[in-house]
Design a protein around this motif. Structure first.
Motif, PDB file in Angstrom:
ATOM      1  N   GLN A 113       0.826  -1.168  -0.215  1.00  0.00           N
ATOM      2  CA  GLN A 113      -0.097   0.033  -0.061  1.00  0.00           C
ATOM      3  C   GLN A 113       0.724   1.078   0.050  1.00  0.00           C
ATOM      4  O   GLN A 113       1.969   1.089   0.137  1.00  0.00           O
ATOM      5  CB  GLN A 113      -0.993   0.112   1.276  1.00  0.00           C
ATOM      6  CG  GLN A 113      -1.944  -0.954   1.081  1.00  0.00           C
ATOM      7  CD  GLN A 113      -3.175  -0.254   0.043  1.00  0.00           C
ATOM      8  OE1 GLN A 113      -3.600   0.790   0.492  1.00  0.00           O
ATOM      9  NE2 GLN A 113      -3.329  -0.955  -0.811  1.00  0.00           N
ATOM     10  N   PHE A 168       0.659   8.893  -0.038  1.00  0.00           N
ATOM     11  CA  PHE A 168       0.903   9.807  -0.833  1.00  0.00           C
ATOM     12  C   PHE A 168       1.588  11.282  -0.171  1.00  0.00           C
ATOM     13  O   PHE A 168       1.103  11.313   0.976  1.00  0.00           O
ATOM     14  CB  PHE A 168      -0.210  10.360  -1.909  1.00  0.00           C
ATOM     15  CG  PHE A 168      -0.684   9.095  -2.646  1.00  0.00           C
ATOM     16  CD1 PHE A 168      -0.146   8.756  -4.037  1.00  0.00           C
ATOM     17  CD2 PHE A 168      -1.505   8.003  -2.194  1.00  0.00           C
ATOM     18  CE1 PHE A 168      -0.751   8.021  -4.873  1.00  0.00           C
ATOM     19  CE2 PHE A 168      -2.114   6.934  -2.934  1.00  0.00           C
ATOM     20  CZ  PHE A 168      -1.615   7.063  -4.222  1.00  0.00           C
ATOM     21  N   SER A 216      -5.172  13.329  -1.605  1.00  0.00           N
ATOM     22  CA  SER A 216      -5.277  11.797  -1.521  1.00  0.00           C
ATOM     23  C   SER A 216      -6.291  11.500  -0.587  1.00  0.00           C
ATOM     24  O   SER A 216      -6.589  10.357  -0.498  1.00  0.00           O
ATOM     25  CB  SER A 216      -4.064  11.456  -1.156  1.00  0.00           C
ATOM     26  OG  SER A 216      -3.445  11.881   0.188  1.00  0.00           O
ATOM     27  N   LEU A 217      -7.436  12.516  -0.031  1.00  0.00           N
ATOM     28  CA  LEU A 217      -8.545  12.188   0.347  1.00  0.00           C
ATOM     29  C   LEU A 217      -9.713  12.702  -0.336  1.00  0.00           C
ATOM     30  O   LEU A 217      -9.703  13.735  -0.817  1.00  0.00           O
ATOM     31  CB  LEU A 217      -8.462  12.483   1.766  1.00  0.00           C
ATOM     32  CG  LEU A 217      -7.702  12.015   2.683  1.00  0.00           C
ATOM     33  CD1 LEU A 217      -7.516  12.828   4.102  1.00  0.00           C
ATOM     34  CD2 LEU A 217      -7.701  10.627   3.046  1.00  0.00           C
ATOM     35  N   ASN A 218     -10.579  11.636  -0.596  1.00  0.00           N
ATOM     36  CA  ASN A 218     -11.728  12.129  -1.252  1.00  0.00           C
ATOM     37  C   ASN A 218     -12.697  13.022  -0.515  1.00  0.00           C
ATOM     38  O   ASN A 218     -13.008  12.957   0.457  1.00  0.00           O
ATOM     39  CB  ASN A 218     -12.742  10.885  -1.522  1.00  0.00           C
ATOM     40  CG  ASN A 218     -13.926  11.218  -2.585  1.00  0.00           C
ATOM     41  OD1 ASN A 218     -14.097  12.497  -2.461  1.00  0.00           O
ATOM     42  ND2 ASN A 218     -14.573  10.222  -3.033  1.00  0.00           N
ATOM     43  N   PHE A 273     -13.172   2.078   2.901  1.00  0.00           N
ATOM     44  CA  PHE A 273     -13.050   1.775   1.185  1.00  0.00           C
ATOM     45  C   PHE A 273     -12.431   0.494   0.900  1.00  0.00           C
ATOM     46  O   PHE A 273     -13.157  -0.537   0.404  1.00  0.00           O
ATOM     47  CB  PHE A 273     -12.970   3.039   0.248  1.00  0.00           C
ATOM     48  CG  PHE A 273     -13.165   2.511  -1.020  1.00  0.00           C
ATOM     49  CD1 PHE A 273     -14.298   2.512  -1.670  1.00  0.00           C
ATOM     50  CD2 PHE A 273     -11.886   2.458  -1.856  1.00  0.00           C
ATOM     51  CE1 PHE A 273     -14.279   2.318  -3.058  1.00  0.00           C
ATOM     52  CE2 PHE A 273     -11.937   2.171  -3.083  1.00  0.00           C
ATOM     53  CZ  PHE A 273     -13.323   2.032  -3.750  1.00  0.00           C
ATOM     54  N   GLY A 274     -11.223   0.425   1.150  1.00  0.00           N
ATOM     55  CA  GLY A 274     -10.384  -0.781   0.702  1.00  0.00           C
ATOM     56  C   GLY A 274     -10.903  -2.001   0.921  1.00  0.00           C
ATOM     57  O   GLY A 274     -11.093  -2.822   0.281  1.00  0.00           O
ATOM     58  N   ARG A 333      -5.717   4.612   6.306  1.00  0.00           N
ATOM     59  CA  ARG A 333      -6.144   3.944   5.046  1.00  0.00           C
ATOM     60  C   ARG A 333      -5.146   2.780   4.277  1.00  0.00           C
ATOM     61  O   ARG A 333      -5.897   2.033   3.822  1.00  0.00           O
ATOM     62  CB  ARG A 333      -6.409   5.188   3.996  1.00  0.00           C
ATOM     63  CG  ARG A 333      -7.147   4.695   2.730  1.00  0.00           C
ATOM     64  CD  ARG A 333      -6.649   4.963   1.489  1.00  0.00           C
ATOM     65  NE  ARG A 333      -5.586   6.006   1.408  1.00  0.00           N
ATOM     66  CZ  ARG A 333      -6.243   7.079   0.761  1.00  0.00           C
ATOM     67  NH1 ARG A 333      -7.490   6.994   0.112  1.00  0.00           N
ATOM     68  NH2 ARG A 333      -5.664   8.294   0.635  1.00  0.00           N
ATOM     69  N   LEU A 365      -5.697  -2.394   4.817  1.00  0.00           N
ATOM     70  CA  LEU A 365      -5.830  -3.871   4.015  1.00  0.00           C
ATOM     71  C   LEU A 365      -4.600  -4.805   4.704  1.00  0.00           C
ATOM     72  O   LEU A 365      -4.296  -5.796   4.038  1.00  0.00           O
ATOM     73  CB  LEU A 365      -5.400  -3.617   2.661  1.00  0.00           C
ATOM     74  CG  LEU A 365      -6.742  -2.964   1.722  1.00  0.00           C
ATOM     75  CD1 LEU A 365      -6.394  -2.506   0.306  1.00  0.00           C
ATOM     76  CD2 LEU A 365      -7.913  -3.751   1.689  1.00  0.00           C
TER      77      LEU A 365
END
Lengths: 295, 358
Positions: free
Chosen positions: B108, B111, B117-119, B130-131, B180, B184
């Motif tokens: 992963q 950035f 890098s964040l919505n 989300f991931g 984030r 994962l």
């Protein structure tokens, strides 16, 4: 000191968790012009929807002796048209068709155009070229000419003019959607989503759409007024609604013969088109500035 | 893949001796310019880059902007397609024995730009969840995980989970980006200038957080930065890149105290110092890096190198083992019998070309 500190903490807690759209709504409510326009539009739309229950005169019932009464005649507050039908009732009923034919093509074009534009912008490359160059072909014709040409080819009728207007409004929406998507696609959060293994469709749905719908929506609202005028133009030319249906553009056409006899009554459908168009335009301006602030 | 798998890292395959990530001959050339009539030229953004990251290690990559650091990161994580080269994750070739999708769970990235890098339309919680959701975790479990991770990166879930990125400071946003990346359960985290945009005090906090998380989750970092102090602080090994190529690589102390490549030395000389006597007025190297569209022939650094000789503009130097174990340099002054006047005499035995750093 401690009192101040406590207050600060409480304010922080109240301020949290307010979404972007809630902020946009709040700013829009502060815009007096936009609120007034929204109120007028809601009034007109409600009147059109509720027309059969408002106790209006029959919009189809004419009378040869009561033709072209001026505004302010008892029982006919806005006068009568060239066949003696009540103008007030016809204007209200006319809103049903006029608003439908003004809104539906833009809505359809919004859905189709956004889909095409977002795909073109996100996928890029050959897909982008294929979609955008096809769209450019439609750009080669002036929108009025294109609408008339398609309507003429398909024949008169509401459905056909709806189709032709939808086709006219897809290209500009695709362009706007493509350009905003292209700018969003390069942002790091899209890369981060790709890096987490998400597929293109999921990324478009979750990460791209939310960030591009706003500008596309605002742009589309500004098209509603254009669409209403084009639709009125098509009806005026006999390519849209057929008589005796009440529709503002068609009414303007048939009343044009009475313009020297009773100009005020003849101008009424035009005034309705004008008011509704201006309201949609000002509302979309208000939304644009409400959404402009970044945070 | 069952639901619980998403929450645990992928299994260690090759044992501790096998590098977690090996990059072999990685190259990326971008075609630029070129109209219908003009000639297209290529930017050699990354050119034949080789390195390995061992398990539990921090490998720093340093270099000027435009040297290919970020492109290397994006190549590794598969955001751009390499033109040549292999990426090997724990002994398995990405794209054949291990799929790109599985690789993206194990690797992963964080950035540089914490805001971009964040919505902006998603809450912090949704961003982190989300991931795992994409990888099949149920929404409620993904959100529970997001809240756990928020706590791990030092943000109170009750206070921050429902916030939007614009309501947070730069340091807080970078903590969210880290959370984030960890959602994962990756084994390798690429930190692409992850602390560069933060002010110094916040940068230190985030660096300490990264070190704590590394210990807690058994992570391996690929730490990309232009800031030598930060790289020295966090890295075990360092790779120095110049115009898309590795010029020097080695263990952090060897590289910082015994740099062999003139470019590395110039970088070190340019580091700001607290000691007034150690400050220099002169720029250690002159000029801008050459245009990567047409990199100079031979050694790419020869246009700015104070020791450049004829051989430097003719032959490209190879990475050659120097001094400390694992330390290698691509310079004609280090390579025996290279033709440079300062080159060491050829050794009796055949020279070993070391792939850096091993």
């Amino acid at each position: 000191m401690s009192v101040i500190a406590d207050d600060t903490i409480r304010i922080v807690h109240v301020e949290k968790a307010r979404g972007y759209w809630a902020n946009v709504g709040r700013r829009l409510m502060r815009d007096k012009v936009a609120v007034a326009c929204a109120a007028i539009l809601i009034l007109i739309v409600l009147a059109a929807i509720l027309a059969p229950w408002l106790g209006l005169a029959d919009p189809y019932q004419g009378s040869m002796i009561r033709r072209l009464r001026p505004i302010g005649t008892p029982r006919y507050i806005l006068g009568t048209d060239e066949l003696g039908r009540d103008m007030f009732a016809r204007l209200i009923y006319g809103g049903r068709l006029s608003l439908f034919i003004g809104l539906a093509p833009v809505l359809l074009a919004f859905v189709i155009g956004t889909t095409l534009g977002v795909v073109a912008g996100y996928v890029g490359g050959l897909v982008n070229q294929a979609i955008m160059r096809t769209v450019d072909v439609f750009y080669a014709f002036p929108s009025v000419l294109l609408a008339i040409a398609i309507s003429g080819a398909l024949g008169a009728g509401i459905v056909n003019s709806l189709v032709s207007l939808t086709i006219v409004f897809i290209p500009p929406i695709v362009r706007v959607a493509e350009s905003v998507t292209t700018s969003v696609r390069t942002l790091d959060f899209v890369d981060a989503a790709r890096a987490s293994g998400a597929g293109a469709l999921t990324i478009m749905r979750v990460h791209v759409l939310g960030n591009v719908l706003g500008p596309i929506f605002v742009y589309s609202t500004s098209l509603i007024s254009v669409c209403m005028i084009l639709a009125a133009g098509l009806s005026f030319l006999g390519l849209g609604t057929k008589p005796p249906e009440p529709e503002w553009g068609l009414m303007l056409n048939t009343l044009r013969t009475a313009i020297y006899v009773n100009p005020w009554v003849a101008a009424l459908p035009g005034a309705m088109i004008f008011v509704v168009s201006i309201c949609f335009n000002l509302l979309s301006d208000g939304m644009r500035s409400a959404m402009d602030v970044r945070d | 893949m069952s639901e619980t798998d998403v929450l645990t890292p992928t299994a260690d395959v090759g044992g501790p001796q096998q590098p977690l990530l090996e990059v072999k001959g990685l190259s990326k050339h971008f075609a630029v310019g070129g109209s219908m009539f003009g000639k297209r030229s290529t930017v050699r953004a990354v050119d034949d880059v080789n390195f390995a990251v061992h398990k539990g290690e921090v490998l720093g990559i340093v270099g000027e902007s435009g040297c290919g650091k970020s492109t290397t990161a994006r190549l590794i994580i598969g955001l751009i397609e390499p033109d040549a080269g292999e990426i090997i994750l724990d002994g398995e070739l990405v794209g054949s024995t291990v799929s790109l999708r599985d690789m993206r769970r194990a690797v992963q990235m964080v950035f540089q730009d914490s805001y971009a890098s964040l919505n902006p339309r998603l809450t912090i919680e949704d961003t982190i969840a989300f991931g795992p959701t994409v990888h099949g975790l149920a929404a409620d479990k993904a959100h529970a995980r997001a809240r756990d991770l928020l706590a791990k990166v030092g943000l109170d879930p009750a206070q921050f989970a429902q916030r939007y990125p614009h309501e947070m400071s730069g340091g807080q946003r970078q903590r969210i980006n880290i959370a984030r990346a960890l959602a994962l359960a990756p084994r390798l985290v690429i930190l692409d200038e992850a602390v560069s945009a933060l002010d110094k005090s916040v940068e230190a906090q985030v660096l300490n957080l990264l070190i704590d998380l590394k210990d807690e989750f058994g992570l391996t970092y690929l730490f990309i930065s232009h800031d030598l102090n930060v790289v020295r602080f966090i890295s075990d090994k360092v790779v120095v890149m110049y115009l898309g190529e590795i010029v020097e690589a080695g263990p952090v102390e060897a590289l910082f105290t015994d740099a062999r490549h003139p470019y590395t030395r110039a970088l070190l000389a340019a580091m700001p110092s607290h000691d007034p006597d150690a400050r220099t007025q002169e720029a250690p190297i002159a000029g801008d890096p050459p245009n990567p569209i047409d990199p100079p022939p031979g050694c790419r650094f020869h246009t700015r190198c104070p020791f450049a000789e004829a051989v430097c503009s003719e032959n490209a130097p190879r990475l050659t083992a120097t001094g400390t174990a694992g330390h290698s340099t691509a310079c004609h002054m280090v390579e025996p019998a290279s033709g440079h006047t300062k080159a060491p005499a050829p050794a009796p035995a055949e020279q070993e070309i070391v792939e850096c750093p091993t």
